[in-house]
Design a protein around this motif. Structure first.
Motif, mmCIF file in Angstrom:
data_model
loop_
_atom_site.group_PDB
_atom_site.id
_atom_site.type_symbol
_atom_site.label_atom_id
_atom_site.label_comp_id
_atom_site.label_asym_id
_atom_site.label_seq_id
_atom_site.Cartn_x
_atom_site.Cartn_y
_atom_site.Cartn_z
ATOM 1 N N GLN A 176 0.836 -1.098 0.051
ATOM 2 C CA GLN A 176 0.035 0.054 0.087
ATOM 3 C C GLN A 176 0.840 1.231 -0.079
ATOM 4 O O GLN A 176 1.807 1.271 0.722
ATOM 5 C CB GLN A 176 -0.889 -0.059 1.308
ATOM 6 C CG GLN A 176 -1.907 1.181 1.376
ATOM 7 C CD GLN A 176 -3.270 0.706 0.323
ATOM 8 O OE1 GLN A 176 -3.072 -0.586 -0.232
ATOM 9 N NE2 GLN A 176 -3.976 1.623 0.177
ATOM 10 N N VAL A 177 0.506 2.084 -0.947
ATOM 11 C CA VAL A 177 1.207 3.480 -0.903
ATOM 12 C C VAL A 177 0.193 4.770 -0.591
ATOM 13 O O VAL A 177 -0.768 4.725 -1.150
ATOM 14 C CB VAL A 177 1.989 3.579 -2.353
ATOM 15 C CG1 VAL A 177 2.586 5.165 -2.451
ATOM 16 C CG2 VAL A 177 3.022 2.473 -2.371
ATOM 17 N N GLN A 178 0.435 5.634 -0.044
ATOM 18 C CA GLN A 178 -0.349 6.701 0.259
ATOM 19 C C GLN A 178 0.524 7.885 -0.285
ATOM 20 O O GLN A 178 1.767 8.048 -0.036
ATOM 21 C CB GLN A 178 -0.511 6.957 2.044
ATOM 22 C CG GLN A 178 -1.376 5.876 2.426
ATOM 23 C CD GLN A 178 -1.989 6.064 3.767
ATOM 24 O OE1 GLN A 178 -1.211 6.606 4.600
ATOM 25 N NE2 GLN A 178 -3.253 5.692 4.229
ATOM 26 N N ALA A 198 5.206 10.241 -0.609
ATOM 27 C CA ALA A 198 5.050 8.692 -0.395
ATOM 28 C C ALA A 198 5.237 7.935 0.916
ATOM 29 O O ALA A 198 6.485 7.962 1.395
ATOM 30 C CB ALA A 198 5.515 8.120 -1.733
ATOM 31 N N TYR A 244 8.092 2.009 -7.896
ATOM 32 C CA TYR A 244 7.066 2.426 -8.817
ATOM 33 C C TYR A 244 7.546 3.665 -9.630
ATOM 34 O O TYR A 244 8.229 4.434 -9.334
ATOM 35 C CB TYR A 244 6.254 3.189 -7.838
ATOM 36 C CG TYR A 244 5.612 2.212 -6.794
ATOM 37 C CD1 TYR A 244 5.991 1.748 -5.511
ATOM 38 C CD2 TYR A 244 4.112 1.670 -7.170
ATOM 39 C CE1 TYR A 244 5.192 0.904 -4.945
ATOM 40 C CE2 TYR A 244 3.555 0.673 -6.540
ATOM 41 C CZ TYR A 244 3.929 0.108 -5.384
ATOM 42 O OH TYR A 244 3.213 -0.688 -4.621
ATOM 43 N N ALA A 298 0.652 10.191 -8.586
ATOM 44 C CA ALA A 298 0.036 8.899 -8.912
ATOM 45 C C ALA A 298 1.419 7.717 -8.973
ATOM 46 O O ALA A 298 2.451 8.164 -9.491
ATOM 47 C CB ALA A 298 -0.824 8.465 -9.920
ATOM 48 N N TYR A 337 -1.705 3.292 -13.174
ATOM 49 C CA TYR A 337 -1.426 3.676 -11.671
ATOM 50 C C TYR A 337 -2.438 3.176 -10.937
ATOM 51 O O TYR A 337 -3.592 3.062 -11.123
ATOM 52 C CB TYR A 337 -1.125 5.285 -11.583
ATOM 53 C CG TYR A 337 -0.194 5.676 -12.442
ATOM 54 C CD1 TYR A 337 -0.275 6.128 -13.900
ATOM 55 C CD2 TYR A 337 0.926 5.983 -11.938
ATOM 56 C CE1 TYR A 337 0.895 6.650 -14.589
ATOM 57 C CE2 TYR A 337 2.145 6.395 -12.875
ATOM 58 C CZ TYR A 337 1.943 6.693 -14.074
ATOM 59 O OH TYR A 337 2.926 7.321 -14.818
ATOM 60 N N ASP A 338 -2.015 2.731 -9.667
ATOM 61 C CA ASP A 338 -2.650 2.182 -8.531
ATOM 62 C C ASP A 338 -3.154 2.907 -7.281
ATOM 63 O O ASP A 338 -3.746 2.595 -6.669
ATOM 64 C CB ASP A 338 -2.080 0.795 -8.226
ATOM 65 C CG ASP A 338 -1.493 -0.116 -9.160
ATOM 66 O OD1 ASP A 338 -0.279 -0.358 -9.358
ATOM 67 O OD2 ASP A 338 -2.306 -0.655 -9.863
ATOM 68 N N TYR A 339 -2.057 3.931 -7.118
ATOM 69 C CA TYR A 339 -2.431 4.651 -5.863
ATOM 70 C C TYR A 339 -2.434 6.263 -6.436
ATOM 71 O O TYR A 339 -1.488 6.607 -7.177
ATOM 72 C CB TYR A 339 -1.328 4.500 -4.899
ATOM 73 C CG TYR A 339 -1.143 3.010 -4.541
ATOM 74 C CD1 TYR A 339 -0.071 2.246 -5.005
ATOM 75 C CD2 TYR A 339 -1.984 2.513 -3.619
ATOM 76 C CE1 TYR A 339 0.097 1.155 -4.917
ATOM 77 C CE2 TYR A 339 -1.496 1.271 -3.200
ATOM 78 C CZ TYR A 339 -0.969 0.496 -3.932
ATOM 79 O OH TYR A 339 -0.833 -0.915 -3.555
ATOM 80 N N TRP A 340 -3.247 7.006 -5.941
ATOM 81 C CA TRP A 340 -3.517 8.524 -6.282
ATOM 82 C C TRP A 340 -3.596 9.159 -4.920
ATOM 83 O O TRP A 340 -3.988 8.723 -3.859
ATOM 84 C CB TRP A 340 -4.860 8.700 -6.852
ATOM 85 C CG TRP A 340 -4.724 8.099 -8.079
ATOM 86 C CD1 TRP A 340 -5.031 6.662 -8.487
ATOM 87 C CD2 TRP A 340 -4.439 8.683 -9.391
ATOM 88 N NE1 TRP A 340 -5.080 6.422 -9.993
ATOM 89 C CE2 TRP A 340 -4.520 7.531 -10.513
ATOM 90 C CE3 TRP A 340 -4.013 9.942 -9.723
ATOM 91 C CZ2 TRP A 340 -4.330 7.969 -11.820
ATOM 92 C CZ3 TRP A 340 -3.791 10.082 -11.421
ATOM 93 C CH2 TRP A 340 -3.958 9.451 -12.272
#
Length: 124
Positions: free
Chosen positions: A1-3, A24, A32, A97, A111-114
């Motif tokens: 998981q990336v925030q 991040a 990434y 992202a 892209y999986d994380y925003w």
């Protein structure tokens, strides 16, 4: 998981400069690809720029080529977007992202994380 958390947006006059940052979380940041996208009111989210996981490759939309520069600091889990010669048409919410390398870093589907986005307003 990336925030992801963007910062650095605001109001600037046309011709000015602004630097956005995206911090991040997570220990796998360096694996990434990182991208910047923007969305103006009533419009789709558009690609702005991207950097490969190592920073060795960068990609830009034609509309920002030569004015914007994307860079990353993997030691600090941060990616930057330096924007020069800003124009009123650059006004938008800017999103960073993160996505594992696939085919086309210009596509938002990669892209999986925003992040939550940061508003950039360029006055004429």
């Amino acid at each position: 998981q990336v925030q992801l958390v963007e910062s650095g947006g605001g109001l600037v006059q046309a011709g000015g400069s602004m630097r956005l940052s995206c911090a991040a979380s997570g220990r796998t940041f360096s694996t990434y690809n990182m991208g910047w996208f923007r969305q103006a009111p009533g419009k789709e989210r558009d690609f702005v720029g991207a950097t490969s996981w190592s920073g060795g490759n960068t990609y830009y939309a034609d509309s920002v080529q030569g004015r914007f520069t994307i860079s990353r600091d993997n030691a600090k889990n941060t990616v930057f977007l330096l924007m020069n010669s800003l124009k009123p048409e650059d006004t938008a919410v800017y999103y960073c992202a993160a996505g594992l390398p696939r085919r086309d870093p210009r596509s938002l589907h990669e892209y999986d994380y925003w992040g939550q986005g940061t508003q950039v307003t360029v006055s004429s």
